[in-house]
Design an enzyme around this catalytic site. Structure first.
Site, short mmCIF file in Angstrom:
data_model
loop_
_atom_site.label_atom_id
_atom_site.label_comp_id
_atom_site.label_asym_id
_atom_site.label_seq_id
_atom_site.Cartn_x
_atom_site.Cartn_y
_atom_site.Cartn_z
N CYS A 29 36.25 34.22 42.77
CA CYS A 29 35.23 34.23 41.71
C CYS A 29 35.89 34.52 40.36
O CYS A 29 36.36 35.64 40.13
CB CYS A 29 34.18 35.27 42.06
SG CYS A 29 33.05 35.71 40.74
N CYS A 32 34.45 37.42 38.41
CA CYS A 32 34.81 38.67 39.10
C CYS A 32 36.22 39.08 38.72
O CYS A 32 36.47 40.26 38.45
CB CYS A 32 34.73 38.50 40.61
SG CYS A 32 33.10 38.10 41.26
#
Length: 104
Positions: A29, A32
């Site tokens: 991600c 992230c």
């Protein structure tokens, strides 16, 4: 910043003497990964106020499923073992500090 898993999540959250912010994330991600250095910095800066930990949703499916997490990064703040607020998506460090202070 400590990484927790499904097995120790409940005990860690319930036994903490401070509020706990859990960063639900995954290595693939991009938002992230962008948020990770900010969270690590906040973990040190706010250590007296809140405990910040992370949980990899790829390696731990039970806890994210229990809380209905559908997008990452998702940040959740727990006090006395109870979920008190959550946020999804990446934020600036300043925005995160403001959010944490408003909840804690």
């Amino acid at each position: 910043m400590k990484e927790i898993n499904d097995k120790d999540f409940k005990n860690f959250i319930e036994e903490s003497d401070k509020p706990v912010l859990v960063d639900f994330w995954a290595p693939w991600c991009s938002p992230c990964r962008a948020l990770l250095p900010i969270m690590e910095s906040l973990s040190e800066e706010l250590a007296d106020t809140i405990t910040i930990v992370k949980m990899n949703v790829d390696d731990n499916s039970n806890t994210p499923q229990q809380f209905g997490i559908r997008s990452i990064p998702t940040l959740m703040i727990f006090k006395a073992g109870q979920l008190v607020d959550q946020s999804s998506g990446a934020r600036t460090k300043e925005a995160l500090i403001d959010w944490i202070k408003s909840v804690v």
